[in-house]
Design an enzyme around this catalytic site. Structure first.
Site, PDB file in Angstrom:
ATOM      1  N   ARG A 126     -12.718 -43.831  19.372  1.00 10.31           N
ATOM      2  CA  ARG A 126     -14.301 -44.355  19.522  1.00 10.31           C
ATOM      3  C   ARG A 126     -15.137 -43.219  19.109  1.00 10.31           C
ATOM      4  O   ARG A 126     -16.424 -43.335  19.295  1.00 10.31           O
ATOM      5  CB  ARG A 126     -14.376 -44.637  20.878  1.00 10.31           C
ATOM      6  CG  ARG A 126     -13.815 -46.168  21.287  1.00 10.31           C
ATOM      7  CD  ARG A 126     -14.455 -46.641  22.566  1.00 10.31           C
ATOM      8  NE  ARG A 126     -13.716 -45.949  23.452  1.00 10.31           N
ATOM      9  CZ  ARG A 126     -14.172 -45.961  25.055  1.00 10.31           C
ATOM     10  NH1 ARG A 126     -15.284 -46.467  25.234  1.00 10.31           N
ATOM     11  NH2 ARG A 126     -13.093 -45.210  25.901  1.00 10.31           N
ATOM     12  N   ARG A 142     -39.098   5.590  -5.447  1.00 14.35           N
ATOM     13  CA  ARG A 142     -40.139   4.671  -6.039  1.00 14.35           C
ATOM     14  C   ARG A 142     -40.570   5.017  -7.274  1.00 14.35           C
ATOM     15  O   ARG A 142     -40.706   6.317  -7.465  1.00 14.35           O
ATOM     16  CB  ARG A 142     -41.039   4.165  -5.050  1.00 14.35           C
ATOM     17  CG  ARG A 142     -41.894   5.376  -4.447  1.00 14.35           C
ATOM     18  CD  ARG A 142     -42.547   4.922  -3.326  1.00 14.35           C
ATOM     19  NE  ARG A 142     -43.504   5.924  -2.777  1.00 14.35           N
ATOM     20  CZ  ARG A 142     -44.283   6.169  -1.595  1.00 14.35           C
ATOM     21  NH1 ARG A 142     -43.903   5.161  -0.683  1.00 14.35           N
ATOM     22  NH2 ARG A 142     -45.068   6.876  -1.307  1.00 14.35           N
TER      23      ARG A 142
END
Length: 449
Positions: free
Chosen positions: A15, A422
């Site tokens: 079930r 950077r």
């Protein structure tokens, strides 16, 4: 008296409409089988035998994760509960002690109830666990004669008078191992289902003149799970009980009904849990910590005085020391954050260590995965990591070191040094105006065409 647990977990659970064995469906992030084994552990069993059937390989793997000492035996064909318990006979051959039979799909049994069953065994040969049912329905009935349990009758085989009884069978029992297996050997299958019922051992024990009794528990402890709806109800019941226990022990929850806990969640007194927090498995939160709203934690440890969230995620291996601050939209995975350190905004720290009182700027990422291997990042004490820093592991940032905003770190930074990684900014006068005029002209031309 030594105790062996025999846990029945062979059912398919039709079930549930699932390929997953029924006992492996989760409640509070743990298979319901784990709940049954956890309750049984209160008896300090020397042996634990799980009887598997449908999905036996999956059940065996789950049992090994829950308790590596537990043993799994196979019930190839399901012929009833007595037949299932009998599958443990060979494994427990020579065992001198009590067997306590549990069900893998009955997750809410309290350790105190099992302890009462064990205590009742001191005066009775066989002890059965029963409950007073608000709606007896199709439960098996316990037929009592004073303190003596005369027999258990299945609903299908019960008379109208027996069906009127409200004292019902949970299916759990405790008995000396040799006696139980001897009784099971006499169980027949002359009943409406043609199965070998474990409940028949009660009548057989009485026929031998053995003492048989029943212990009562709350009906909620016997809740079995057979459908998805019952699984959802069981989850709700677990959460309600677990929240109540935390509140009782001194944990503050602003909106308890929105907090979701795992079976093994540990939260200390005076911790504060804000709304909509989810705890996965293996989380410990110490006293005085605060978990802010909409955070998700699993496999982590949060120390006293730490603050997590809102909207934070702690993944397995996250270890936060005292007074750490983890802020909004921060994810920590397999990383130690030392005392007083801060990771407050929009950052990912994975496979890393962050030293005491270091500050991790917004948008910082430890680039820990190269597509094949994971690599570690080490950040020393009192370091300052500028916003939008990418730390390409393996890499080390020294004590009292710093990175400039927007830096990509590909080499170790010595103690006290500042890293700037950077490109240089170049300004082009008037270029923005010319660019927009060009783009607008192009757009106008496209619209005319």
């Amino acid at each position: 008296m030594d105790i062996a647990l025999v846990i029945l977990a062979a059912g398919k659970g039709t079930r549930m409409n699932s390929e997953l064995p029924k006992v492996l469906h989760p409640i509070a992030h743990a298979p319901m089988l784990a709940h049954a084994m956890s309750a049984g552990a209160a008896l300090d069993p020397v042996r634990t035998v799980v009887v598997a059937g449908h999905g036996a390989d999956e059940v065996r793997a789950a049992v090994a994760r829950i308790d590596e000492r537990a043993e799994v035996v196979l019930q190839d064909e399901q012929h009833g509960t007595a037949h299932a318990v009998d599958m443990a006979r060979a494994t427990l051959e020579g065992f001198e002690g009590d067997i306590v039979v549990l069900f893998g799909d009955t997750p809410f049994l309290r350790p105190e109830t099992l302890e009462r069953m064990a205590a009742a065994r001191q005066g009775s040969d066989l002890v059965v666990l029963g409950f007073e049912a608000a709606d007896p329905g199709r439960y098996g009935r316990l037929v009592m004669d004073g303190d003596r349990l005369a027999r258990i009758v299945e609903f299908k085989d019960a008379t109208e008078a027996e069906r009127a009884l409200t004292f019902c069978n949970s299916g759990l029992m405790a008995c000396d191992a040799a006696t139980l297996f001897s009784l099971i050997a006499e169980v027949g299958n002359a009943n409406a289902s043609g199965e070998y019922y474990l409940t028949d051992v009660v009548a057989l024990a009485n026929a031998r003149g053995l003492s048989v009794t029943a212990v009562t528990c709350d009906e909620a402890e016997t809740l079995g799970i057979n459908t998805r709806a019952e699984l959802a109800a069981a989850e709700a019941a677990f959460q309600a009980r677990a929240r109540a226990e935390l509140l009782e022990t001194g944990v503050t929850m602003m909106a308890p009904e929105t907090v979701y806990l795992a079976l093994d969640t540990v939260i200390g007194r005076d911790a504060v849990i804000e709304p909509n927090v989810v705890f996965g498995p293996e989380v410990t939160v110490e006293s005085g910590a605060r978990i802010r709203a909409f955070s998700h934690l699993e496999g982590c440890h949060v120390s006293r005085g730490a603050t997590v969230g809102p909207f934070a995620r702690l993944r397995p291996g996250a270890e936060l020391a005292e007074d750490v601050h983890i802020g909004n939209f921060v994810e920590i995975k397999n990383a130690t954050i030392a005392e007083g350190a801060k990771v407050n905004h929009l950052s990912y720290i994975g496979d890393a260590s962050v030293g005491e009182k270091s500050n991790i700027g917004a948008g910082t990422i430890t680039c820990n995965y190269d597509g094949v291997f994971k690599h570690r990042t080490e950040i020393g004490a009192n370091a300052f990591i500028g916003s939008d820093t990418l730390l390409v592991a393996p890499v080390r940032v020294g004590h009292n070191a710093m990175t400039a905003t927007g830096t990509v770190v590909t080499k170790d930074i010595p103690d006290g040094a500042m890293a700037i990684g950077r490109t240089e900014q170049v300004n082009k006068p008037g270029f923005a105006v010319k660019m927009f005029e060009m783009l607008k002209a192009r757009k106008a031309k496209q619209q005319k065409g």
